[in-house]
Motif scaffolding. Structure first.
Motif, PDB file in Angstrom:
ATOM      1  N   ILE A  75       0.845  -1.185   0.000  1.00 19.54           N
ATOM      2  CA  ILE A  75       0.000   0.000   0.000  1.00 19.54           C
ATOM      3  C   ILE A  75       0.884   1.239   0.000  1.00 19.54           C
ATOM      4  N   TYR A  77       0.865   5.374   0.710  1.00 22.50           N
ATOM      5  CA  TYR A  77       0.060   6.394   1.373  1.00 22.50           C
ATOM      6  C   TYR A  77       0.849   7.690   1.537  1.00 22.50           C
ATOM      7  N   THR A  88       5.306  10.443   0.057  1.00 25.32           N
ATOM      8  CA  THR A  88       4.569   9.183   0.158  1.00 25.32           C
ATOM      9  C   THR A  88       5.476   8.088   0.719  1.00 25.32           C
ATOM     10  N   GLU A 131      -5.923   4.207   5.715  1.00 24.49           N
ATOM     11  CA  GLU A 131      -5.622   4.015   4.297  1.00 24.49           C
ATOM     12  C   GLU A 131      -6.120   2.677   3.769  1.00 24.49           C
ATOM     13  N   GLU A 134      -9.883   3.110   3.329  1.00 26.58           N
ATOM     14  CA  GLU A 134     -10.266   4.023   2.257  1.00 26.58           C
ATOM     15  C   GLU A 134      -9.900   3.470   0.883  1.00 26.58           C
ATOM     16  N   GLN A 135      -8.732   2.809   0.778  1.00 26.28           N
ATOM     17  CA  GLN A 135      -8.287   2.320  -0.520  1.00 26.28           C
ATOM     18  C   GLN A 135      -8.857   0.948  -0.882  1.00 26.28           C
ATOM     19  N   TYR A 136      -9.043   0.100   0.116  1.00 31.27           N
ATOM     20  CA  TYR A 136      -9.428  -1.284  -0.162  1.00 31.27           C
ATOM     21  C   TYR A 136     -10.663  -1.777   0.592  1.00 31.27           C
TER      22      TYR A 136
END
Length: 264
Positions: A75, A77, A88, A131, A134-136
């Protein structure tokens, strides 16, 4: 996407290869171990420490977990300070699990001492929780000794795993039949008694074919191992609030009813 495509996307595919290779030696005197598993694509996981192995025992014996994946996904972020974004970072969690509910969950296993020493881990954990969701739409958590080593739960899960993977299919069938005649809430000893499985014996023969020696294999607990296997399958719930013994209570689940109907 179908479930297999989802599993591939989240790092649980049949061809998954861990994104991190665990070296033979680790920092902080961690001892890498190989963990045999029926829930990983490659049938074993290289754990970087015995603490990580203990986490895997939890997942291996959890009937809701259908797939375990080591270093499954990366991931990326954003990091920031009080003035705004500054760059990042990338992170690969140590373990991921895929549940019967089609939910992905990711974990890092970090000893309490390291978390106390490296205070930034707490803030990173909160960031990763956010994260991953929100992403997965996946969950994330850090596990440590305080979570994993609660007794007698940890000892009992190790017992369940040890015996479950030494079960015999014929014994499992007979135990299912026994359970069909027993109350929903009963003891392991009651299951053993009703199943009435013959003991395993080791027979030594003379040259003329006669029995020279016959030894009962007391260490082989056929019905007990079958009960532990059904617990891993989710057909039974074993009381793990006290050390597991023949006097321990087991409770049949809805899955047990379905399995008994199929067996009948």
């Amino acid at each position: 996407m179908n479930e297999q495509q989802l599993m591939n996307f989240f790092g649980f595919g049949d061809d998954h290869v861990p994104l991190v290779k665990v070296a033979k030696s680790q920092k902080r005197q961690e001892i890498p171990v190989t963990f045999p598993t029926r829930k990983a694509a490659q049938k074993s996981i290289r754990a970087r420490s015995t603490l990580m192995r203990d986490a895997l025992i939890h997942f291996e014996t959890n009937p809701d977990v259908v797939r375990i994946s080591a270093y499954p996904i990366q991931i990326e972020y954003e990091t920031s300070d009080r003035y705004g974004p500054v760059g990042t970072l990338k992170h690969i969690p140590m373990v991921g699990v895929w549940s019967k509910q089609k939910q992905a969950s990711y974990f890092d296993i970090i000893p309490v001492a390291i978390q106390s020493e490296q205070k930034w881990i707490a803030s990173r954990t909160q960031k990763l929780k956010q994260e991953f969701w929100e992403q997965y739409r996946a969950t994330y958590a850090v596990l440590d000794e305080d979570v994993l080593h609660i007794q007698p739960r940890m000892m009992n899960l190790a017992t369940i795993r040890y015996h479950a993977y030494r079960h015999e299919e014929a014994a499992v069938i007979q135990v299912r039949r026994a359970l069909a005649t027993l109350p929903e809430h009963t003891t392991i000893q009651s299951v053993i008694d009703v199943a009435a499985l013959p003991e395993r014996v080791h027979v030594f023969y003379d040259e003329d074919g006669s029995v020279a020696q016959r030894r009962v294999l007391d260490e082989v607990k056929r019905a007990f191992s079958a009960v532990m296997w059904l617990a891993v399958q989710g057909e039974l719930k074993v009381d793990i609030s006290t050390p597991i013994s023949p006097a321990s209570f087991v409770t049949k689940t809805f899955r047990a009813t379905n399995a008994q109907e199929r067996a009948g």
